[in-house]
Design a protein around this motif. Structure first.
Motif, PDB file in Angstrom:
ATOM      1  N   PRO A 112      10.706  -2.870 -25.467  1.00  0.00           N
ATOM      2  CA  PRO A 112      10.257  -1.544 -25.934  1.00  0.00           C
ATOM      3  C   PRO A 112       8.907  -1.866 -26.534  1.00  0.00           C
ATOM      4  O   PRO A 112       9.023  -2.953 -27.195  1.00  0.00           O
ATOM      5  CB  PRO A 112      11.347  -1.181 -26.775  1.00  0.00           C
ATOM      6  N   VAL A 113       7.911  -1.172 -26.633  1.00  0.00           N
ATOM      7  CA  VAL A 113       6.863  -1.272 -27.178  1.00  0.00           C
ATOM      8  C   VAL A 113       6.470   0.129 -28.064  1.00  0.00           C
ATOM      9  O   VAL A 113       6.802   1.120 -27.714  1.00  0.00           O
ATOM     10  CB  VAL A 113       5.649  -1.455 -26.085  1.00  0.00           C
ATOM     11  N   LEU A 114       5.580  -0.138 -28.927  1.00  0.00           N
ATOM     12  CA  LEU A 114       5.034   0.769 -29.808  1.00  0.00           C
ATOM     13  C   LEU A 114       3.656   1.382 -29.111  1.00  0.00           C
ATOM     14  O   LEU A 114       2.849   0.593 -28.553  1.00  0.00           O
ATOM     15  CB  LEU A 114       4.565   0.574 -31.034  1.00  0.00           C
ATOM     16  N   GLY A 115       3.465   2.890 -29.114  1.00  0.00           N
ATOM     17  CA  GLY A 115       2.355   3.475 -28.767  1.00  0.00           C
ATOM     18  C   GLY A 115       2.448   3.424 -27.211  1.00  0.00           C
ATOM     19  O   GLY A 115       3.124   3.506 -26.565  1.00  0.00           O
ATOM     20  N   ALA A 116       1.482   4.560 -26.629  1.00  0.00           N
ATOM     21  CA  ALA A 116       1.347   4.811 -25.332  1.00  0.00           C
ATOM     22  C   ALA A 116       0.512   3.733 -24.537  1.00  0.00           C
ATOM     23  O   ALA A 116      -0.266   3.027 -25.099  1.00  0.00           O
ATOM     24  CB  ALA A 116       0.721   6.056 -25.149  1.00  0.00           C
ATOM     25  N   PHE A 117       0.820   3.589 -23.457  1.00  0.00           N
ATOM     26  CA  PHE A 117       0.087   2.565 -22.603  1.00  0.00           C
ATOM     27  C   PHE A 117       0.473   2.807 -21.142  1.00  0.00           C
ATOM     28  O   PHE A 117       1.040   3.542 -20.701  1.00  0.00           O
ATOM     29  CB  PHE A 117       0.438   1.037 -22.936  1.00  0.00           C
ATOM     30  N   ARG A 118      -0.620   2.340 -20.215  1.00  0.00           N
ATOM     31  CA  ARG A 118      -0.452   2.487 -18.935  1.00  0.00           C
ATOM     32  C   ARG A 118       0.051   1.379 -18.067  1.00  0.00           C
ATOM     33  O   ARG A 118      -0.488   0.300 -18.497  1.00  0.00           O
ATOM     34  CB  ARG A 118      -1.604   2.979 -18.110  1.00  0.00           C
ATOM     35  N   GLY A 119       0.805   1.317 -17.162  1.00  0.00           N
ATOM     36  CA  GLY A 119       0.969   0.161 -16.362  1.00  0.00           C
ATOM     37  C   GLY A 119      -0.239  -0.049 -15.280  1.00  0.00           C
ATOM     38  O   GLY A 119      -1.076   0.606 -15.092  1.00  0.00           O
ATOM     39  N   ASP A 120      -0.045  -1.216 -14.805  1.00  0.00           N
ATOM     40  CA  ASP A 120      -0.914  -1.865 -13.684  1.00  0.00           C
ATOM     41  C   ASP A 120      -0.362  -2.501 -12.715  1.00  0.00           C
ATOM     42  O   ASP A 120       1.075  -2.566 -12.707  1.00  0.00           O
ATOM     43  CB  ASP A 120      -2.103  -2.502 -14.709  1.00  0.00           C
ATOM     44  N   GLY A 121      -0.827  -3.225 -12.069  1.00  0.00           N
ATOM     45  CA  GLY A 121      -0.385  -4.055 -10.943  1.00  0.00           C
ATOM     46  C   GLY A 121       0.683  -5.067 -11.643  1.00  0.00           C
ATOM     47  O   GLY A 121       1.815  -5.346 -10.818  1.00  0.00           O
ATOM     48  N   GLU A 122       0.858  -5.552 -12.659  1.00  0.00           N
ATOM     49  CA  GLU A 122       1.751  -6.771 -13.119  1.00  0.00           C
ATOM     50  C   GLU A 122       2.524  -5.983 -14.330  1.00  0.00           C
ATOM     51  O   GLU A 122       3.766  -6.484 -14.497  1.00  0.00           O
ATOM     52  CB  GLU A 122       1.151  -8.059 -13.419  1.00  0.00           C
ATOM     53  N   LEU A 123       1.934  -5.397 -15.418  1.00  0.00           N
ATOM     54  CA  LEU A 123       2.617  -4.926 -16.340  1.00  0.00           C
ATOM     55  C   LEU A 123       2.890  -3.406 -15.991  1.00  0.00           C
ATOM     56  O   LEU A 123       2.101  -2.664 -15.847  1.00  0.00           O
ATOM     57  CB  LEU A 123       1.544  -4.823 -17.927  1.00  0.00           C
ATOM     58  N   ARG A 124       4.200  -3.342 -15.993  1.00  0.00           N
ATOM     59  CA  ARG A 124       4.722  -1.929 -15.748  1.00  0.00           C
ATOM     60  C   ARG A 124       5.319  -1.291 -16.798  1.00  0.00           C
ATOM     61  O   ARG A 124       5.491  -1.780 -17.940  1.00  0.00           O
ATOM     62  CB  ARG A 124       5.906  -2.198 -14.553  1.00  0.00           C
ATOM     63  N   VAL A 125       5.362   0.135 -16.718  1.00  0.00           N
ATOM     64  CA  VAL A 125       5.827   0.896 -17.589  1.00  0.00           C
ATOM     65  C   VAL A 125       7.335   1.515 -16.962  1.00  0.00           C
ATOM     66  O   VAL A 125       7.408   1.883 -15.682  1.00  0.00           O
ATOM     67  CB  VAL A 125       4.933   2.210 -17.845  1.00  0.00           C
ATOM     68  N   ARG A 126       8.384   1.268 -17.743  1.00  0.00           N
ATOM     69  CA  ARG A 126       9.503   1.688 -16.992  1.00  0.00           C
ATOM     70  C   ARG A 126      10.268   2.450 -17.897  1.00  0.00           C
ATOM     71  O   ARG A 126      10.545   2.408 -19.192  1.00  0.00           O
ATOM     72  CB  ARG A 126      10.581   0.506 -16.657  1.00  0.00           C
ATOM     73  N   ASP A 127      10.784   3.873 -17.905  1.00  0.00           N
ATOM     74  CA  ASP A 127      11.649   4.618 -18.669  1.00  0.00           C
ATOM     75  C   ASP A 127      13.222   4.295 -18.425  1.00  0.00           C
ATOM     76  O   ASP A 127      13.534   4.513 -17.339  1.00  0.00           O
ATOM     77  CB  ASP A 127      11.373   6.080 -18.526  1.00  0.00           C
ATOM     78  N   LEU A 128      13.928   3.937 -19.408  1.00  0.00           N
ATOM     79  CA  LEU A 128      15.280   3.676 -19.281  1.00  0.00           C
ATOM     80  C   LEU A 128      15.890   4.963 -19.642  1.00  0.00           C
ATOM     81  O   LEU A 128      15.775   5.415 -20.912  1.00  0.00           O
ATOM     82  CB  LEU A 128      15.666   2.450 -20.218  1.00  0.00           C
ATOM     83  N   PRO A 129      16.750   5.651 -18.902  1.00  0.00           N
ATOM     84  CA  PRO A 129      17.165   6.945 -19.112  1.00  0.00           C
ATOM     85  C   PRO A 129      18.257   6.680 -20.057  1.00  0.00           C
ATOM     86  O   PRO A 129      18.924   5.674 -20.405  1.00  0.00           O
ATOM     87  CB  PRO A 129      17.641   7.523 -17.873  1.00  0.00           C
ATOM     88  N   PRO A 130      18.669   7.970 -21.062  1.00  0.00           N
ATOM     89  CA  PRO A 130      19.947   7.761 -21.839  1.00  0.00           C
ATOM     90  C   PRO A 130      20.938   7.611 -20.859  1.00  0.00           C
ATOM     91  O   PRO A 130      21.148   8.153 -19.736  1.00  0.00           O
ATOM     92  CB  PRO A 130      19.978   9.300 -22.121  1.00  0.00           C
ATOM     93  N   CYS A 131      22.110   6.987 -21.477  1.00  0.00           N
ATOM     94  CA  CYS A 131      23.221   6.403 -20.432  1.00  0.00           C
ATOM     95  C   CYS A 131      24.335   5.962 -21.510  1.00  0.00           C
ATOM     96  O   CYS A 131      24.134   5.724 -22.680  1.00  0.00           O
ATOM     97  CB  CYS A 131      22.684   5.376 -19.474  1.00  0.00           C
ATOM     98  N   SER A 132      25.523   5.780 -20.627  1.00  0.00           N
ATOM     99  CA  SER A 132      26.771   4.903 -21.302  1.00  0.00           C
ATOM    100  C   SER A 132      26.728   3.558 -20.815  1.00  0.00           C
ATOM    101  O   SER A 132      26.138   3.429 -19.664  1.00  0.00           O
ATOM    102  CB  SER A 132      27.771   5.840 -20.899  1.00  0.00           C
ATOM    103  N   VAL A 133      26.841   2.770 -21.466  1.00  0.00           N
ATOM    104  CA  VAL A 133      26.767   1.227 -20.963  1.00  0.00           C
ATOM    105  C   VAL A 133      28.237   0.451 -21.402  1.00  0.00           C
ATOM    106  O   VAL A 133      28.904   0.809 -22.392  1.00  0.00           O
ATOM    107  CB  VAL A 133      25.742   0.251 -21.433  1.00  0.00           C
ATOM    108  N   ALA A 134      28.820  -0.139 -20.617  1.00  0.00           N
ATOM    109  CA  ALA A 134      29.855  -1.202 -20.974  1.00  0.00           C
ATOM    110  C   ALA A 134      29.082  -2.246 -21.576  1.00  0.00           C
ATOM    111  O   ALA A 134      28.028  -2.900 -21.014  1.00  0.00           O
ATOM    112  CB  ALA A 134      30.585  -1.583 -19.696  1.00  0.00           C
ATOM    113  N   SER A 135      29.458  -2.655 -22.871  1.00  0.00           N
ATOM    114  CA  SER A 135      28.863  -3.788 -23.581  1.00  0.00           C
ATOM    115  C   SER A 135      29.813  -4.872 -24.081  1.00  0.00           C
ATOM    116  O   SER A 135      31.118  -4.600 -24.466  1.00  0.00           O
ATOM    117  CB  SER A 135      28.310  -3.110 -24.959  1.00  0.00           C
ATOM    118  N   LEU A 136      29.051  -6.048 -24.004  1.00  0.00           N
ATOM    119  CA  LEU A 136      29.692  -7.323 -24.516  1.00  0.00           C
ATOM    120  C   LEU A 136      28.691  -8.277 -25.149  1.00  0.00           C
ATOM    121  O   LEU A 136      27.757  -8.569 -24.647  1.00  0.00           O
ATOM    122  CB  LEU A 136      30.696  -7.988 -23.187  1.00  0.00           C
TER     123      LEU A 136
END
Length: 156
Positions: free
Chosen positions: A70-94
């Protein structure tokens, strides 16, 4: 099953760098990610994580994964650095603390819990590194393993 918890997470945005190939070599992608963050003056806003798009315990030469944070601030992805939104979800965690060679047993335990409780996977598996990767002794993995889940038969 001991140690497995169902958690509900808010969505968040990460910067990520793709990795193709053996998961054990994802460290190169983390190094690239940290370098690109420095170059773009972006600050991490949470722990480093790996996202696995195929079964983490069955590596193939074409395996797809991403080094992310996760990063602070707005940014744009490019060919190598991507922006990915991980949606709200439930997770099984260990929580896993031990040698990387034994982490597959934790994945098996989580998979069994998911099936036994009427869930199915709904996104890439996450390894959330609880400590800075440079602070962990060689041969030790300290991470929270998360499998995004949904009730079987549901679309969301």
């Amino acid at each position: 099953m001991p140690g497995v918890a169902l958690k509900h997470l808010d969505g968040f945005r990460v910067a990520s760098v793709p990795h193709h190939g053996p998961y054990g070599e994802i460290g190169v992608a983390f190094q690239r990610l940290l370098l690109m963050l420095r170059e773009r003056r972006l600050r991490p806003d949470g722990p480093m994580m790996a996202l696995y798009f195929e079964e983490p315990t069955h590596e193939t030469p074409q395996a797809r994964s991403e080094a992310a944070v996760p990063v602070l601030g707005a940014f744009r992805g490019d060919g190598e650095l991507r922006v990915r939104d991980l949606p709200p979800c439930s997770v099984a965690s260990l929580i896993y603390d031990g040698p990387p060679s034994r982490v597959s047993a934790s994945y098996t335990l989580l998979d069994e819990w998911v099936k036994a409780n009427g869930y199915e996977r709904s996104g890439p598996v996450r390894e959330i590194y609880a400590r800075d990767l440079t602070e962990v002794p060689p041969g030790i993995l300290y991470a929270e393993i998360q499998i995004p889940v949904r009730r079987k038969g549901r679309r969301n």
